[in-house]
Design an enzyme around this catalytic site. Structure first.
Site, PDB file in Angstrom:
ATOM      1  N   ASP A 243       9.928 -45.780  59.029  1.00  0.00           N
ATOM      2  CA  ASP A 243       8.582 -46.189  59.390  1.00  0.00           C
ATOM      3  C   ASP A 243       8.188 -45.621  60.758  1.00  0.00           C
ATOM      4  O   ASP A 243       8.978 -45.693  61.706  1.00  0.00           O
ATOM      5  CB  ASP A 243       8.561 -47.726  59.432  1.00  0.00           C
ATOM      6  CG  ASP A 243       7.186 -48.295  59.677  1.00  0.00           C
ATOM      7  OD1 ASP A 243       6.310 -48.107  58.815  1.00  0.00           O
ATOM      8  OD2 ASP A 243       6.977 -48.927  60.733  1.00  0.00           O
ATOM      9  N   GLU A 283       8.012 -41.242  57.514  1.00  0.00           N
ATOM     10  CA  GLU A 283       6.579 -41.488  57.451  1.00  0.00           C
ATOM     11  C   GLU A 283       5.966 -40.650  58.558  1.00  0.00           C
ATOM     12  O   GLU A 283       6.048 -40.997  59.732  1.00  0.00           O
ATOM     13  CB  GLU A 283       6.245 -42.965  57.673  1.00  0.00           C
ATOM     14  CG  GLU A 283       4.748 -43.201  57.582  1.00  0.00           C
ATOM     15  CD  GLU A 283       4.284 -44.534  58.165  1.00  0.00           C
ATOM     16  OE1 GLU A 283       3.151 -44.918  57.877  1.00  0.00           O
ATOM     17  OE2 GLU A 283       5.040 -45.180  58.906  1.00  0.00           O
TER      18      GLU A 283
END
Ligand SMILES: [Ca+2]
Ligand SMILES: [Ca+2]
Length: 545
Positions: A243, A283
């Site tokens: 993330d 990401e």
């Protein structure tokens, strides 16, 4: 007949209709044993290049105990459905204990399971049952920040002198000239600094105030977060979706993917490389491409999401120029180092449903998925995309909840998701977009996905083959080839949504005519050129030999 490498099986193809007199003569050729090929491709270090990933929102996937919240036992009970669809790997949205300020991306304990979802024993059961089916499991590694309820932060905020006082970014004033960034966007607030009354200092947060950024300039934080990764690798996960990984370190000149962050990523990669066949996907926070995330191609990420296509595909499909759909893939081919493998999405938990990006036009989300599943890169299907789930309207956490509504499995009350009251209302038109109804309809979005995934399966050209994009003499016809050492496939997409087209592609140099494997259309070799016919908003895959 050309002999192909590997296991061969002789298959007789025929039209198999009852009036054989009208049928074309049967064609015989050597065909590979596709299940054996799939197994070969999905084994070993490069498995992720050939795998189809599926992002699961556990909370909305399947509720096993009737409390209205999806859980690990529910997910386990749906592994057969995922296997039937053609899924090879799961990416689980955060399943850790959390106050749910950011739907679980605010982690209160990196080494445990959210009690709503189950316990570590359930997670271990999921791992073993998924692995028994050949399905890998990636977990979401959220390292930029913790929840303000994490024990590390509780200790850090308790005084200016405690052992973890420097684990977060504390200042006497709300700002620091050496930190050149604020919150990521308006969703997370206008101010990246919050006064903590206990410590009487301000802490830095790029997302919600309940998500304080960890201080990576403290070597103890570096070690503690690498230990979190090690904890899950030791438990048997197949890797991580990382993330907002570019945001770990801050500097006065910026906070995105600065050299210190890149150094951390190399450490994380070295840790993974100590385990067999583990992979990580970034990401990306860069919508112009993903190339920076690969480093040399061997020292950073195995995959990075290419959002230039992933989140922006609605724009080219709103027009009819084939070259605009092709551009992100041409860019990646030019810029990515050797060994890079983009992650391809057409939606996620962070953006609205593909149904919305397609302006509710079915042929747009189907073509967007077709490109996602046939261009170079590893596809990540967001749960429910295979049903064309509609957006929801209830907001529990924030606006992104529109794409986080429960999965729809059947026509029954609760649509097979729950026997209780769902934690968030179903998306629109649930009676049309549930698995039971779509499975029975050969023209449904589900049938499109299932057929396309089965055509792709066991064909090396899709996971690792070279890409060639060729301009047709008709700008509305997208034409590209994927080729492995011994097989060539041609993909054609019709960008015109009103009319079918016939186009000529110069310099195609195909080894033969096209055999239609998927969709509708025709492909004929004409010397070095190819002549292709595609219906309005159509898609087609041809095997060429
Ligand atoms: Ca439950
Ligand atoms: Ca940070």
């Amino acid at each position: 007949m050309r002999l192909l490498a590997g296991t061969l099986a002789l298959i007789l193809l025929c039209s198999c209709s009852s009036d054989a007199a009208d049928a074309p003569p049967p064609v015989t050729y050597a065909e590979k044993d596709r299940p054996a090929e799939a197994k070969r491709l999905l084994t070993g270090r490069d498995w992720y290049r050939h795998a189809v990933f599926y992002e699961v929102n556990i909370r909305s996937f399947q509720d096993a105990d009737g409390d209205g919240i999806g859980d690990l036992k529910g997910l386990i009970s749906r592994l057969d459905d995922l296997q039937a669809l053609g899924v090879d790997a799961l990416w689980l949205m955060p399943m850790y204990p959390t106050p749910f300020v950011d739907s679980g991306y605010d982690i209160a304990d990196y080494r445990d399971i959210n009690r709503d979802y189950g316990a570590l024993a359930d997670f271990d059961e999921l791992l073993s049952k998924a692995h028994a089916r050949g399905i890998r499991v990636m977990v979401d590694l959220v390292l930029n920040h913790t929840s303000d309820q994490h024990a590390w932060f509780t200790e850090s905020r308790s005084s200016k002198t405690n052992p973890k006082a420097d684990w977060y970014i504390w200042r006497d004033t709300p700002g620091d000239p050496n930190i050149g960034c604020g919150t990521v966007n308006d969703t997370f607030g206008k101010d990246a600094w919050k006064l903590d009354p206990t410590r009487n200092q301000y802490y830095f947060h790029r997302f919600y105030a309940g998500q304080p950024d960890l201080n990576y300039r403290n070597p103890e934080v570096v070690q503690a977060t690498l230990d979190v990764a090690k904890f899950w690798l030791d438990r048997g996960v197949d890797g991580f979706r990382c993330d907002v990984i570019a945001l770990l370190y801050e500097s006065k000149d910026g906070c995105d993917f600065i050299p210190e962050t890149q150094e951390y990523i190399r450490k994380l990669r070295a840790l993974l490389d100590g385990y067999p066949d583990r992979v990580m996907v970034a990401e990306s926070t860069d919508y112009s491409g993903s190339s920076a995330y690969y480093g040399t191609g061997k020292d950073m990420f195995h995959m990075a999401f290419n959002f230039q296509y992933g989140y922006l595909w609605g724009l080219p499909f709103a027009g009819n120029a084939a070259k605009n759909v092709a551009r992100p893939f041409e860019d990646s081919a030019k810029k990515n180092p050797e060994g890079a493998q983009d992650g391809l999405v057409i939606g996620s938990h962070d953006v609205n449903r593909a149904f919305v990006a397609a302006r509710e036009i079915e042929s747009r989300w189907l073509r967007a998925a077709f490109v996602q599943l046939t261009m170079p890169g590893t596809p990540y299907i967001y749960y429910g995309e295979e049903l064309a789930l509609r957006p929801g309207t209830q907001v529990v956490v924030d606006g992104r909840d529109s794409a986080r509504t429960p999965m729809l499995w059947s026509k029954a009350a609760g649509f097979g998701f729950t026997t209780g009251k769902p934690w968030i209302a179903f998306g629109a038109e649930p009676e049309k977009t549930n698995l039971e109804v779509e499975k029975a309809d050969p023209k449904s979005t589900y049938s499109f996905y299932r057929k396309l995934l089965s055509v792709r399966r066991g064909r090396e050209a899709f996971g690792g083959g070279a890409l060639q994009i060729l301009a047709a003499d008709d700008p509305t016809v997208l034409f590209y080839t994927r080729a492995s050492s011994d097989e060539t496939y041609v993909m054609v997409v019709g960008m015109d949504e009103d009319d079918g087209h016939t186009a000529t592609v110069a310099g195609a140099n195909l080894p033969g005519d096209g055999q239609l494997l998927f969709g509708e259309g025709a492909l004929v070799r004409e010397g070095s050129a190819a002549k292709v016919t595609i219906p309005a908003a159509g898609t087609a895959i041809f095997r060429v030999r």
